[in-house]
Design a protein around this motif. Sequence first.
Motif, mmCIF file in Angstrom:
data_model
loop_
_atom_site.group_PDB
_atom_site.id
_atom_site.type_symbol
_atom_site.label_atom_id
_atom_site.label_comp_id
_atom_site.label_asym_id
_atom_site.label_seq_id
_atom_site.Cartn_x
_atom_site.Cartn_y
_atom_site.Cartn_z
ATOM 1 N N GLU A 72 0.832 -1.207 0.000
ATOM 2 C CA GLU A 72 0.000 0.000 0.000
ATOM 3 C C GLU A 72 0.868 1.258 0.000
ATOM 4 O OE1 GLU A 72 -3.460 0.159 -0.066
ATOM 5 O OE2 GLU A 72 -3.377 -1.996 -0.394
ATOM 6 N N ARG A 73 0.328 2.323 -0.592
ATOM 7 C CA ARG A 73 1.002 3.624 -0.575
ATOM 8 C C ARG A 73 0.737 4.309 0.758
ATOM 9 N NH1 ARG A 73 -1.112 7.411 -3.921
ATOM 10 N NH2 ARG A 73 0.835 8.540 -3.895
ATOM 11 N N LYS A 74 1.598 5.242 1.133
ATOM 12 C CA LYS A 74 1.415 6.005 2.364
ATOM 13 C C LYS A 74 0.132 6.815 2.327
ATOM 14 C CE LYS A 74 6.337 6.621 3.239
ATOM 15 N NZ LYS A 74 7.450 7.570 3.274
ATOM 16 N N HIS A 75 -0.216 7.312 1.131
ATOM 17 C CA HIS A 75 -1.376 8.193 0.992
ATOM 18 C C HIS A 75 -2.626 7.437 0.555
ATOM 19 C CE1 HIS A 75 1.383 11.482 1.536
ATOM 20 N NE2 HIS A 75 2.142 11.018 0.552
ATOM 21 N N GLY A 76 -2.608 6.131 0.678
ATOM 22 C CA GLY A 76 -3.777 5.313 0.363
ATOM 23 C C GLY A 76 -3.702 4.697 -1.018
ATOM 24 N N GLY A 77 -4.337 3.552 -1.150
ATOM 25 C CA GLY A 77 -4.365 2.848 -2.424
ATOM 26 C C GLY A 77 -3.132 1.986 -2.610
ATOM 27 N N GLY A 78 -3.209 1.123 -3.596
ATOM 28 C CA GLY A 78 -2.102 0.233 -3.888
ATOM 29 C C GLY A 78 -0.967 0.933 -4.605
ATOM 30 N N SER A 79 0.222 0.444 -4.386
ATOM 31 C CA SER A 79 1.412 0.998 -5.026
ATOM 32 C C SER A 79 1.665 0.268 -6.350
ATOM 33 C CB SER A 79 2.611 0.827 -4.101
ATOM 34 O OG SER A 79 3.788 1.234 -4.746
ATOM 35 N N VAL A 80 2.111 1.023 -7.359
ATOM 36 C CA VAL A 80 2.470 0.422 -8.651
ATOM 37 C C VAL A 80 3.989 0.486 -8.831
ATOM 38 C CG1 VAL A 80 0.250 0.800 -9.767
ATOM 39 C CG2 VAL A 80 1.969 2.604 -9.855
ATOM 40 N N ASP A 81 4.708 0.236 -7.755
ATOM 41 C CA ASP A 81 6.167 0.313 -7.741
ATOM 42 C C ASP A 81 6.799 -0.876 -8.470
ATOM 43 O OD1 ASP A 81 5.677 -1.749 -6.007
ATOM 44 O OD2 ASP A 81 6.667 -0.842 -4.284
ATOM 45 N N LYS A 82 8.121 -0.977 -8.393
ATOM 46 C CA LYS A 82 8.839 -2.017 -9.133
ATOM 47 C C LYS A 82 8.459 -3.425 -8.683
ATOM 48 C CE LYS A 82 12.966 -1.723 -6.227
ATOM 49 N NZ LYS A 82 14.392 -1.445 -6.184
ATOM 50 N N PHE A 83 8.065 -3.606 -7.430
ATOM 51 C CA PHE A 83 7.670 -4.926 -6.953
ATOM 52 C C PHE A 83 6.346 -5.349 -7.593
ATOM 53 C CE2 PHE A 83 10.155 -3.002 -3.474
ATOM 54 C CZ PHE A 83 11.249 -3.844 -3.527
ATOM 55 N N PHE A 84 5.422 -4.414 -7.683
ATOM 56 C CA PHE A 84 4.145 -4.663 -8.357
ATOM 57 C C PHE A 84 4.388 -4.995 -9.833
ATOM 58 C CE2 PHE A 84 0.786 -2.963 -11.064
ATOM 59 C CZ PHE A 84 -0.318 -3.648 -10.590
ATOM 60 N N GLN A 85 5.226 -4.185 -10.475
ATOM 61 C CA GLN A 85 5.514 -4.383 -11.891
ATOM 62 C C GLN A 85 6.177 -5.736 -12.136
ATOM 63 O OE1 GLN A 85 7.533 -0.889 -13.494
ATOM 64 N NE2 GLN A 85 6.404 0.377 -12.049
ATOM 65 N N LYS A 86 7.101 -6.108 -11.284
ATOM 66 C CA LYS A 86 7.800 -7.393 -11.436
ATOM 67 C C LYS A 86 6.828 -8.564 -11.299
ATOM 68 C CE LYS A 86 11.754 -9.976 -9.696
ATOM 69 N NZ LYS A 86 12.819 -10.039 -8.711
ATOM 70 N N LYS A 87 5.882 -8.447 -10.385
ATOM 71 C CA LYS A 87 4.930 -9.527 -10.148
ATOM 72 C C LYS A 87 4.008 -9.755 -11.349
ATOM 73 C CE LYS A 87 1.296 -11.116 -7.027
ATOM 74 N NZ LYS A 87 0.564 -10.856 -5.774
ATOM 75 N N TYR A 88 3.581 -8.675 -12.015
ATOM 76 C CA TYR A 88 2.559 -8.789 -13.050
ATOM 77 C C TYR A 88 3.053 -8.583 -14.486
ATOM 78 C CZ TYR A 88 -0.853 -8.727 -9.266
ATOM 79 O OH TYR A 88 -1.582 -9.030 -8.149
ATOM 80 N N LYS A 89 4.334 -8.324 -14.683
ATOM 81 C CA LYS A 89 4.829 -7.963 -16.021
ATOM 82 C C LYS A 89 4.604 -9.048 -17.068
ATOM 83 C CE LYS A 89 9.563 -9.511 -15.474
ATOM 84 N NZ LYS A 89 10.944 -9.160 -15.425
ATOM 85 N N ASP A 90 4.680 -10.307 -16.677
ATOM 86 C CA ASP A 90 4.538 -11.397 -17.635
ATOM 87 C C ASP A 90 3.088 -11.807 -17.877
ATOM 88 O OD1 ASP A 90 7.308 -11.557 -18.001
ATOM 89 O OD2 ASP A 90 7.530 -12.871 -16.264
ATOM 90 N N SER A 91 2.202 -11.489 -16.943
ATOM 91 C CA SER A 91 0.826 -11.961 -17.052
ATOM 92 C C SER A 91 -0.180 -10.878 -17.453
ATOM 93 C CB SER A 91 0.394 -12.598 -15.731
ATOM 94 O OG SER A 91 0.491 -11.666 -14.677
ATOM 95 N N VAL A 92 0.196 -9.607 -17.328
ATOM 96 C CA VAL A 92 -0.749 -8.523 -17.626
ATOM 97 C C VAL A 92 -0.106 -7.571 -18.636
ATOM 98 C CG1 VAL A 92 -2.141 -6.662 -16.630
ATOM 99 C CG2 VAL A 92 -1.668 -8.709 -15.275
ATOM 100 N N PRO A 93 -0.620 -7.528 -19.869
ATOM 101 C CA PRO A 93 -0.013 -6.685 -20.908
ATOM 102 C C PRO A 93 0.038 -5.194 -20.547
ATOM 103 C CG PRO A 93 -1.708 -8.112 -21.851
ATOM 104 C CD PRO A 93 -1.746 -8.300 -20.376
ATOM 105 N N GLU A 94 -0.957 -4.697 -19.830
ATOM 106 C CA GLU A 94 -0.977 -3.285 -19.447
ATOM 107 C C GLU A 94 0.166 -2.944 -18.496
ATOM 108 O OE1 GLU A 94 -5.111 -4.307 -20.793
ATOM 109 O OE2 GLU A 94 -3.627 -5.264 -19.505
#
Length: 177
Positions: A72-94
């Motif tokens: 989660e981000r400090k200011h609310g909502g999910g973070s789209v940081d490098k960890f998020f990107q690494k997790k979904y890069k192969d399965s989600v084209p966006e």
Amino acid sequence: PLADRINDTVLKLNKTKAAKRANKILLKRRGNVDSGGGLFANKAEPFIFNIRNVESLQVLFFEVLDLEPVKERKHGGGSVDKFFQKKYKDSVPEVKMYMDYNKLIKLKSSFADSILKTLNESDDAKADGRIRNSYWFITVLTGRTSATDPNMQQIPSRGEDAKIIKKQFIAGPGRIL
């Protein structure tokens, strides 16, 4: 070419069904967005989704695509940081498109913009079109040199997009670096 690749990546993402759905959600939330124009203007739905906007990305990834945030981000909502990107890069084209966009922006800001700035501001570069960077010995604790304005020691070498930068440093026929 780098700016063209950035624009192409943004357009490609904006044309996806998911980005269009995210745009509809953002329009509903804003409520007062006008499509502009005048009496005879095409009143097509305005496109306010923006790849550089955190809210737009959160709507796209967490509401439309229903992905789980890695943290989660400090200011609310999910973070789209490098960890998020690494997790979904192969399965989600966006997510892959977003990663490509970030890489291109980094290449442009770190190298292309720096080189262009040097060419436009340096008296030596204005005279002969060549870049001369500065080397520093005193500020480095390891005993090695450090290069700045621009940093010629870290010119990217891997990847198709990095070749756009690297080919600027290839000596012409009959010349050496």
